[in-house]
Motif scaffolding. Structure first.
Motif, PDB file in Angstrom:
ATOM      1  N   GLN A  58      -4.514  -2.224  -8.333  1.00  0.00           N
ATOM      2  CA  GLN A  58      -3.696  -1.135  -8.234  1.00  0.00           C
ATOM      3  C   GLN A  58      -2.335  -1.107  -8.891  1.00  0.00           C
ATOM      4  O   GLN A  58      -2.018  -0.287  -9.772  1.00  0.00           O
ATOM      5  CB  GLN A  58      -3.642  -0.617  -6.830  1.00  0.00           C
ATOM      6  CG  GLN A  58      -3.047   0.811  -6.690  1.00  0.00           C
ATOM      7  CD  GLN A  58      -2.665   1.186  -5.272  1.00  0.00           C
ATOM      8  OE1 GLN A  58      -2.450   0.553  -4.137  1.00  0.00           O
ATOM      9  NE2 GLN A  58      -3.388   2.411  -4.785  1.00  0.00           N
TER      10      GLN A  58
ATOM     11  N   ASP B 259       0.914  -1.226  -0.002  1.00  0.00           N
ATOM     12  CA  ASP B 259      -0.215   0.015   0.028  1.00  0.00           C
ATOM     13  C   ASP B 259       0.808   1.454   0.029  1.00  0.00           C
ATOM     14  O   ASP B 259       0.273   2.430  -0.182  1.00  0.00           O
ATOM     15  CB  ASP B 259      -0.808  -0.028   1.225  1.00  0.00           C
ATOM     16  CG  ASP B 259      -0.236  -0.089   2.567  1.00  0.00           C
ATOM     17  OD1 ASP B 259       0.797  -0.579   2.774  1.00  0.00           O
ATOM     18  OD2 ASP B 259      -0.631   0.676   3.515  1.00  0.00           O
TER      19      ASP B 259
ATOM     20  N   ILE C  72      -2.187   7.836 -12.210  1.00  0.00           N
ATOM     21  CA  ILE C  72      -2.662   8.317 -11.140  1.00  0.00           C
ATOM     22  C   ILE C  72      -2.690   7.120  -9.912  1.00  0.00           C
ATOM     23  O   ILE C  72      -3.288   6.107 -10.209  1.00  0.00           O
ATOM     24  CB  ILE C  72      -4.246   8.519 -11.396  1.00  0.00           C
ATOM     25  CG1 ILE C  72      -4.403   9.780 -12.500  1.00  0.00           C
ATOM     26  CG2 ILE C  72      -4.931   8.831 -10.234  1.00  0.00           C
ATOM     27  CD1 ILE C  72      -5.671   9.732 -12.748  1.00  0.00           C
ATOM     28  N   ASP C  73      -1.705   7.353  -9.181  1.00  0.00           N
ATOM     29  CA  ASP C  73      -1.532   6.307  -8.074  1.00  0.00           C
ATOM     30  C   ASP C  73      -1.354   6.932  -6.852  1.00  0.00           C
ATOM     31  O   ASP C  73      -0.317   7.922  -6.586  1.00  0.00           O
ATOM     32  CB  ASP C  73      -0.299   5.500  -8.527  1.00  0.00           C
ATOM     33  CG  ASP C  73       0.110   4.339  -7.708  1.00  0.00           C
ATOM     34  OD1 ASP C  73      -0.145   4.178  -6.275  1.00  0.00           O
ATOM     35  OD2 ASP C  73       0.060   3.163  -8.361  1.00  0.00           O
ATOM     36  N   PRO C  74      -1.984   6.656  -5.869  1.00  0.00           N
ATOM     37  CA  PRO C  74      -1.805   7.406  -4.466  1.00  0.00           C
ATOM     38  C   PRO C  74      -0.711   7.184  -3.723  1.00  0.00           C
ATOM     39  O   PRO C  74      -0.127   8.006  -2.837  1.00  0.00           O
ATOM     40  CB  PRO C  74      -3.099   6.922  -3.728  1.00  0.00           C
ATOM     41  CG  PRO C  74      -3.163   5.309  -4.294  1.00  0.00           C
ATOM     42  CD  PRO C  74      -3.135   5.627  -5.669  1.00  0.00           C
ATOM     43  N   ARG C  75       0.146   6.472  -4.101  1.00  0.00           N
ATOM     44  CA  ARG C  75       1.592   6.012  -3.621  1.00  0.00           C
ATOM     45  C   ARG C  75       2.769   6.975  -4.301  1.00  0.00           C
ATOM     46  O   ARG C  75       3.849   6.905  -3.513  1.00  0.00           O
ATOM     47  CB  ARG C  75       2.061   4.605  -3.779  1.00  0.00           C
ATOM     48  CG  ARG C  75       1.026   3.571  -3.257  1.00  0.00           C
ATOM     49  CD  ARG C  75       1.281   2.046  -3.653  1.00  0.00           C
ATOM     50  NE  ARG C  75       0.815   1.901  -4.952  1.00  0.00           N
ATOM     51  CZ  ARG C  75       0.926   0.858  -5.746  1.00  0.00           C
ATOM     52  NH1 ARG C  75       1.225  -0.348  -4.908  1.00  0.00           N
ATOM     53  NH2 ARG C  75       0.612   0.860  -6.822  1.00  0.00           N
TER      54      ARG C  75
ATOM     55  N   ASP D  61       7.051  10.180   0.893  1.00  0.00           N
ATOM     56  CA  ASP D  61       6.959  11.164  -0.367  1.00  0.00           C
ATOM     57  C   ASP D  61       8.277  10.990  -1.549  1.00  0.00           C
ATOM     58  O   ASP D  61       8.389  11.094  -2.698  1.00  0.00           O
ATOM     59  CB  ASP D  61       7.075  12.586   0.036  1.00  0.00           C
ATOM     60  CG  ASP D  61       8.361  12.756   0.904  1.00  0.00           C
ATOM     61  OD1 ASP D  61       8.546  12.003   1.647  1.00  0.00           O
ATOM     62  OD2 ASP D  61       8.997  13.702   0.728  1.00  0.00           O
TER      63      ASP D  61
ATOM     64  N   PRO E 246       1.788  13.790  -4.068  1.00  0.00           N
ATOM     65  CA  PRO E 246       1.441  14.574  -2.642  1.00  0.00           C
ATOM     66  C   PRO E 246       0.377  13.512  -1.907  1.00  0.00           C
ATOM     67  O   PRO E 246       0.335  13.886  -0.701  1.00  0.00           O
ATOM     68  CB  PRO E 246       0.638  15.757  -3.174  1.00  0.00           C
ATOM     69  CG  PRO E 246       0.648  15.849  -4.698  1.00  0.00           C
ATOM     70  CD  PRO E 246       1.446  14.678  -5.100  1.00  0.00           C
ATOM     71  N   SER E 247      -0.301  12.780  -2.553  1.00  0.00           N
ATOM     72  CA  SER E 247      -1.021  11.772  -1.945  1.00  0.00           C
ATOM     73  C   SER E 247      -0.420  10.568  -1.297  1.00  0.00           C
ATOM     74  O   SER E 247      -1.023   9.819  -0.548  1.00  0.00           O
ATOM     75  CB  SER E 247      -2.154  11.285  -2.891  1.00  0.00           C
ATOM     76  OG  SER E 247      -1.571  10.532  -3.597  1.00  0.00           O
ATOM     77  N   ALA E 248       0.909  10.512  -1.230  1.00  0.00           N
ATOM     78  CA  ALA E 248       1.743   9.458  -0.572  1.00  0.00           C
ATOM     79  C   ALA E 248       1.636   9.527   0.905  1.00  0.00           C
ATOM     80  O   ALA E 248       1.534  10.564   1.359  1.00  0.00           O
ATOM     81  CB  ALA E 248       3.191   9.503  -0.976  1.00  0.00           C
ATOM     82  N   LYS E 249       1.731   8.241   1.466  1.00  0.00           N
ATOM     83  CA  LYS E 249       1.554   8.380   3.003  1.00  0.00           C
ATOM     84  C   LYS E 249       2.686   8.962   3.543  1.00  0.00           C
ATOM     85  O   LYS E 249       3.834   9.377   2.999  1.00  0.00           O
ATOM     86  CB  LYS E 249       1.667   6.788   3.330  1.00  0.00           C
ATOM     87  CG  LYS E 249       1.493   6.665   4.735  1.00  0.00           C
ATOM     88  CD  LYS E 249       1.621   5.216   5.242  1.00  0.00           C
ATOM     89  CE  LYS E 249       1.569   4.934   6.599  1.00  0.00           C
ATOM     90  NZ  LYS E 249       1.448   3.509   7.039  1.00  0.00           N
ATOM     91  N   ASP E 250       2.358   9.575   4.776  1.00  0.00           N
ATOM     92  CA  ASP E 250       3.470  10.524   4.999  1.00  0.00           C
ATOM     93  C   ASP E 250       4.653   9.765   5.549  1.00  0.00           C
ATOM     94  O   ASP E 250       4.760   8.596   6.155  1.00  0.00           O
ATOM     95  CB  ASP E 250       2.843  11.031   6.777  1.00  0.00           C
ATOM     96  CG  ASP E 250       3.673  11.876   7.428  1.00  0.00           C
ATOM     97  OD1 ASP E 250       4.249  12.761   6.638  1.00  0.00           O
ATOM     98  OD2 ASP E 250       3.990  11.748   8.714  1.00  0.00           O
TER      99      ASP E 250
END
Length: 278
Positions: free
Chosen positions: A226, A172, A241-244, A254, A247-251
């Protein structure tokens, strides 16, 4: 340190890259999969296993990258396995007497280098190519070998417990990372590996990736989709488009955006060298 995710299956998540060590309880001892990275954590893991009242009777490395090949003396002298291709790759890489020094200098982050014990690095035995189960006295563990990410990479299905140990896939937090130098077609190899994992998804209740959060049954198809979408976007030079990534990456993750960019560059250089499109 240990958290139970299924009957007789426990995991420990390292401070380093959310690396997951997996403990599987058998009749006479435990199987330890990808035991960890930091020496202090592995020593504590050895204590926790001892408190279970069972010794470590077998180990397994899912693939031949340094952070999955480590061991600690306090874990004991149990046999450690990998696929035949994984073990051969490790032997070849460690045949250079300077290999450990190079790993320490070039691959291990400087801030943890002194905490990573390399003396027992990569001492694994390759399973015969026809052997699809880990040889040990415990729940059946099916070896699902593929060539995505690294030579001889294996996912492990703990069949009686419904647990899939995915190695460095289905994370994830990490994007699919291709083996650009070790295979002729890293994109297709990755898609083939995802198809193999998809073939066992119906038998999985718990997913444990090599790095990142464990998930339930619903996470298996979601993460396969995914990862496949990422691979297709890279292959087709389509908008990613991938949340990983980004800016959408987990804190704290980055840096994955930089890994993505470097991966695109390496794939482009490989395509230019081989004269293939893309």
């Amino acid at each position: 340190m240990l958290r139970q995710v299924a009957d007789g299956v426990l995991i420990h998540e390292s401070e380093f890259c959310q690396s997951n060590a997996v403990v599987v309880q058998g009749r006479a001892g435990v199987l330890l999969i990808d035991p960890g990275v930091l020496g202090g954590e592995m020593a504590t893991l050895a204590n926790d296993v001892r408190e279970l009242g069972q010794p470590v009777v077998a180990g397994f490395s899912t693939h031949p990258h340094w952070d999955h090949l480590l061991w600690h003396a306090r874990l004991g002298p149990a046999p450690r396995y990998g696929t035949a291709r994984c073990a051969a790759t490790v032997r070849d890489r460690l045949s250079d007497p300077r290999a450990k020094a190079r790993i320490a200098a070039e691959l291990i982050p400087p801030d943890i280098a002194e905490q990573v014990p390399l003396d027992l690095l990569g001492l694994i035995t390759g399973l015969p190519a026809e052997m699809a189960q880990i040889p040990w006295d415990g729940p059946g563990v099916r070896v699902i070998e593929h060539q995505a990410h690294a030579p001889g990479h294996a996912a492990l299905l703990i069949e009686e417990r419904g647990v899939l140990v995915a190695g460095d896939m289905l994370s994830d937090v990490l994007i699919p990372l291709f083996d650009v130098t070790g295979t002729a077609d890293p994109i297709e190899d990755y898609l083939a590996a995802l198809a193999l994992l998809e073939g066992v998804a119906a038998d999985v209740d718990v997913l444990v990736p090599g790095h990142g959060s464990a998930g339930g049954a619903d996470q298996v198809p979601a993460r396969i989709d995914q990862d496949r979408a990422y691979v297709h976007a890279v292959r087709d030079a389509d908008g990613l488009i991938d949340p990983r990534v980004g800016p959408s990456a987990k804190d704290g993750w980055d840096w994955v955006a930089g890994v993505h960019e470097r991966q695109l560059q390496r794939l482009a250089r490989t395509s230019e060298r081989d004269g293939t499109p893309g």
